[in-house]
Design an enzyme around this catalytic site. Structure first.
Site, PDB file in Angstrom:
ATOM      1  N   CYS A  20       0.855  -1.182   0.000  1.00  0.00           N
ATOM      2  CA  CYS A  20       0.000   0.000   0.000  1.00  0.00           C
ATOM      3  C   CYS A  20       0.896   1.238   0.000  1.00  0.00           C
ATOM      4  CB  CYS A  20      -0.882   0.032   1.244  1.00  0.00           C
ATOM      5  SG  CYS A  20      -2.060  -1.328   1.357  1.00  0.00           S
ATOM      6  N   PRO A  21       0.546   2.312  -0.688  1.00  0.00           N
ATOM      7  CA  PRO A  21      -0.654   2.415  -1.535  1.00  0.00           C
ATOM      8  C   PRO A  21      -0.357   2.164  -3.020  1.00  0.00           C
ATOM      9  CG  PRO A  21       0.271   4.588  -1.225  1.00  0.00           C
ATOM     10  CD  PRO A  21       1.220   3.616  -0.578  1.00  0.00           C
TER      11      PRO A  21
END
Lengths: 83, 303
Positions: A20-21
């Site tokens: 992430c992200p």
């Protein structure tokens, strides 16, 4: 989940091992290349990716069709319709 | 800036002799945000910036005044207000007057309600559940400067991440939300269950069920749900009281959940009434609560 099973998957994006992200950004960019109404299957790791990415994709305006647990929840299939 | 400060008495004399037209009198000097610096006759002037937000037009005016009457340097206070550094006492009047004309007031020091602080809240912060900025402005308008036994700091946090540390203020408000399940929309993906840090959600017959004892009303499940199943119900504030920093820190006590927007003003008024009636001079409300008793405080404020 029957809705997703009935859907024809147009494209598959394997983002296992992507953090992430970045996994969300890759999903977003990939969806941008697809036709409206087509369906993308994204593979996501358990943990942060499966908790964060689906909602972020929803917030972009796309329709989440299903989330399917694979190998006892070690990874997931996220089925999204580009909207 | 205590009353028996000989330097302050000297200042008083100088203020009287130097400027007959001076609008800033000594009482204002004591109650206002004029903070004596190490340097002779130099003061830091703390401005009143509730919630830490302002127009750039006002910022420009502050910059202009700081250049015109001081050294063109400011400091951001730990409670979100701009402070103009190195202002000579001879310029108090002009600084206050010019800022006032631009709608910028001076802050307060000493034993009174201080400028409230707040995060961005629900206006633009994705996590914010309550309109913290609006509530900071309300507190600033209605309670700023109220005389108290000691300083009194009020802080608003839009969610339980509590960036502005409302749980360390004399009176803190922390945004909360009641999650609501729409069973027809739930696909049993269990993301809400994974997201919950309080283990308050368990799957029962294919649906997430909430343990009300464990749920802290943080709203993480609502923010994580990728369907329209776990949705935002009623929002409100958790109320925390009695926090302070200083040499002997005190953590705040949690006294209420889901206080509504319309209850905020009344809660602050009742808290201040109790504090003013019960607090000893130079005693923060947390210490008053420790001395007089939480039961007494709650009975007066929450009933």
């Amino acid at each position: 989940m029957s809705e997703a099973n009935a859907e024809k998957i147009d494209d598959v994006l394997d983002l296992r091992g992507v953090m992430c992200p970045i996994n969300f950004v890759k999903t977003k960019l990939h969806l941008e290349t697809m036709e409206d109404g087509s369906v993308l299957e994204v593979h996501l790791d358990d943990g942060e990716p499966i908790v964060n990415v689906p909602r972020s994709v929803k917030d972009e305006g796309h329709k989440i069709l299903a989330i399917e647990s694979e190998d006892d929840g070690s990874w997931y299939k996220l089925i999204v319709r580009k909207t | 800036m205590t009353e028996d400060n000989p330097e302050l008495e000297g200042l008083e004399a100088r203020l009287e002799t130097e400027s007959k037209a001076l609008h800033v009198n000594l009482n204002e000097l004591k109650s206002g945000g004029y903070i004596k610096q190490r340097q002779k006759d130099k003061f830091t002037i703390r401005l009143r910036c509730p919630g830490g937000a302002m127009s750039v037009e006002r910022m420009r005016k502050i910059a202009e005044v700081a250049e015109k009457y001081a050294e063109g340097r400011v400091h951001l206070s730990v409670r979100q207000s701009i402070e103009i550094l190195d202002v000579d006492i001879a310029h108090f009047d002009a600084v206050a007057e010019e800022l006032r004309e631009a709608g910028q007031d001076i802050a307060s020091c000493g034993p009174r309600v201080r400028v409230p602080t707040a995060c961005g809240g629900c206006e633009y912060n994705p996590n914010g559940l309550m309109d913290t900025q609006a509530h900071a402005l309300m507190v600033d308008e209605k309670f700023f400067g109220t005389e108290c036994p000691h300083k009194f700091k009020i802080t608003f946090a839009g969610c339980q991440i509590d960036c502005p540390r409302a749980r360390g203020a004399d009176l803190g408000f922390v945004g909360q939300v009641e999650p609501e399940l729409v069973p027809a929309e739930c696909t049993a993906c269990e993301i809400c269950v994974k997201r919950c840090e309080d283990d308050a959600l368990v799957m029962v017959d294919g649906l997430p069920v909430r343990d009300i004892e464990k749920c802290t009303l943080c709203g993480d499940c609502v923010k994580a749900c990728p369907f329209d199943a776990m949705i935002q119900g009623q929002a409100g504030y958790a109320i925390w009281v009695g926090g302070k920093g200083g040499k002997k820190m005190r953590l705040s006590d949690h006294i209420l959940d889901m206080a509504q927007e319309e209850d905020v003003e009344g809660l602050i008024q009742k808290t201040l009434d109790w504090y003013i009636a019960n607090g000893d001079k130079r005693e923060r409300i947390g210490r008053t609560i420790d001395r007089v008793g939480m039961d007494d405080f709650k009975e007066e404020v929450l009933s």
